[in-house]
Design an enzyme around this catalytic site. Sequence first.
Site, PDB file in Angstrom:
ATOM      1  N   CYS A 146      45.007  43.017  40.820  1.00 50.41           N
ATOM      2  CA  CYS A 146      43.552  43.095  40.685  1.00 50.41           C
ATOM      3  C   CYS A 146      43.107  44.354  39.935  1.00 50.41           C
ATOM      4  O   CYS A 146      43.844  45.349  39.847  1.00 50.41           O
ATOM      5  CB  CYS A 146      42.895  43.117  42.054  1.00 50.41           C
ATOM      6  SG  CYS A 146      42.976  41.555  42.939  1.00 50.41           S
TER       7      CYS A 146
ATOM      8  N   CYS B 209      38.835  41.775  46.818  1.00 47.04           N
ATOM      9  CA  CYS B 209      39.561  40.847  47.693  1.00 47.04           C
ATOM     10  C   CYS B 209      40.069  41.593  48.931  1.00 47.04           C
ATOM     11  O   CYS B 209      40.005  42.829  49.006  1.00 47.04           O
ATOM     12  CB  CYS B 209      40.714  40.205  46.936  1.00 47.04           C
ATOM     13  SG  CYS B 209      42.134  41.300  46.727  1.00 47.04           S
TER      14      CYS B 209
ATOM     15  N   GLU C 210      40.929  46.539  40.909  1.00 45.38           N
ATOM     16  CA  GLU C 210      40.848  47.700  41.802  1.00 45.38           C
ATOM     17  C   GLU C 210      42.210  48.371  41.926  1.00 45.38           C
ATOM     18  O   GLU C 210      42.319  49.596  42.020  1.00 45.38           O
ATOM     19  CB  GLU C 210      40.369  47.260  43.200  1.00 45.38           C
ATOM     20  CG  GLU C 210      38.967  46.675  43.221  1.00 45.38           C
ATOM     21  CD  GLU C 210      38.926  45.175  42.973  1.00 45.38           C
ATOM     22  OE1 GLU C 210      39.835  44.636  42.316  1.00 45.38           O
ATOM     23  OE2 GLU C 210      37.967  44.547  43.436  1.00 45.38           O
TER      24      GLU C 210
ATOM     25  N   GLU D 255      47.140  39.574  34.795  1.00 53.13           N
ATOM     26  CA  GLU D 255      47.783  38.364  35.313  1.00 53.13           C
ATOM     27  C   GLU D 255      49.131  38.121  34.627  1.00 53.13           C
ATOM     28  O   GLU D 255      49.378  38.605  33.520  1.00 53.13           O
ATOM     29  CB  GLU D 255      46.840  37.169  35.126  1.00 53.13           C
ATOM     30  CG  GLU D 255      45.552  37.350  35.935  1.00 53.13           C
ATOM     31  CD  GLU D 255      44.569  36.217  35.795  1.00 53.13           C
ATOM     32  OE1 GLU D 255      44.774  35.342  34.926  1.00 53.13           O
ATOM     33  OE2 GLU D 255      43.586  36.212  36.557  1.00 53.13           O
TER      34      GLU D 255
ATOM     35  N   ASN E 107      42.027  43.603  35.915  1.00 55.90           N
ATOM     36  CA  ASN E 107      43.056  42.723  36.482  1.00 55.90           C
ATOM     37  C   ASN E 107      44.055  42.325  35.405  1.00 55.90           C
ATOM     38  O   ASN E 107      43.720  42.180  34.232  1.00 55.90           O
ATOM     39  CB  ASN E 107      42.433  41.496  37.163  1.00 55.90           C
ATOM     40  CG  ASN E 107      41.477  40.716  36.293  1.00 55.90           C
ATOM     41  OD1 ASN E 107      40.815  41.259  35.416  1.00 55.90           O
ATOM     42  ND2 ASN E 107      41.385  39.426  36.543  1.00 55.90           N
TER      43      ASN E 107
ATOM     44  N   CYS F  67      42.707  44.274  48.259  1.00 55.39           N
ATOM     45  CA  CYS F  67      42.140  45.459  47.597  1.00 55.39           C
ATOM     46  C   CYS F  67      41.275  46.266  48.560  1.00 55.39           C
ATOM     47  O   CYS F  67      41.190  47.492  48.427  1.00 55.39           O
ATOM     48  CB  CYS F  67      41.364  45.068  46.352  1.00 55.39           C
ATOM     49  SG  CYS F  67      42.475  44.653  44.982  1.00 55.39           S
TER      50      CYS F  67
HETATM   51  N1  THU Z   1      40.411  39.781  41.076  1.00 56.95           N
HETATM   52  C1  THU Z   1      40.260  41.140  40.939  1.00 56.95           C
HETATM   53  O1  THU Z   1      40.712  41.732  39.949  1.00 56.95           O
HETATM   54  N2  THU Z   1      39.617  41.798  41.914  1.00 56.95           N
HETATM   55  C2  THU Z   1      39.087  41.206  43.019  1.00 56.95           C
HETATM   56  O2  THU Z   1      38.684  41.908  43.937  1.00 56.95           O
HETATM   57  C3  THU Z   1      38.995  39.750  43.087  1.00 56.95           C
HETATM   58  C4  THU Z   1      39.931  39.024  42.206  1.00 56.95           C
HETATM   59  C5  THU Z   1      41.140  39.056  40.026  1.00 56.95           C
HETATM   60  C6  THU Z   1      42.499  38.568  40.430  1.00 56.95           C
HETATM   61  C7  THU Z   1      42.707  37.448  39.452  1.00 56.95           C
HETATM   62  O3  THU Z   1      43.256  37.999  38.249  1.00 56.95           O
HETATM   63  C8  THU Z   1      41.306  36.936  39.158  1.00 56.95           C
HETATM   64  O4  THU Z   1      40.413  37.925  39.637  1.00 56.95           O
HETATM   65  C9  THU Z   1      40.971  35.609  39.816  1.00 56.95           C
HETATM   66  O5  THU Z   1      41.262  35.646  41.168  1.00 56.95           O
END
Ligand code: THU
Length: 132
Positions: A53, A86, A55, A44, A42, A89
């Site tokens: 994310c 999520c 994925e 940010e 991920n 994703c």
């Molecule tokens: N996140 C992912 O990378 N994948 C997921 O399926 C769930 C959430 C990340 C997004 C964000 O950077 C952090 O987790 C907190 O939500």
Amino acid sequence: MTLDELFDAARGAMAKSHSPYSKFPVGAAILTEDGSVFAGANMEVISFPEGWCAETSALAHYVMAGGGRITDICVTASRMDECTPCGGCRQRLAEFAPPDARIHLTDQAGITKTITMAELLPLGFETEVLSS
Ligand code: THU
């Protein structure tokens, strides 16, 4: 490529996560039938909704490399056992992964639960209309 190695690839990607705001690193690794692995973390951004994310990162690598039949996907998060993809994703993964692709969830030691893409996204949005 063993499932332990796929887990290691997801862990290795997670180590490269850029998640200074949530402090919730996630790693994902996609395995195709020819043994190729595409991993991602991920990323940010200080304007929070602009991040993406793990994925999604992994899928970008998969698409840029030319794709292939996805057999397995492993997702790991150091701060949460069995972190599931999520909602967004799930739809993105379903775009490329067949319904029988295996989705592996983990704790910090390895894979603890395996489900299929169809189980991860039941009743996913699909239509012929958009491609006709
Ligand atoms: N996140 C992912 O990378 N994948 C997921 O399926 C769930 C959430 C990340 C997004 C964000 O950077 C952090 O987790 C907190 O939500």
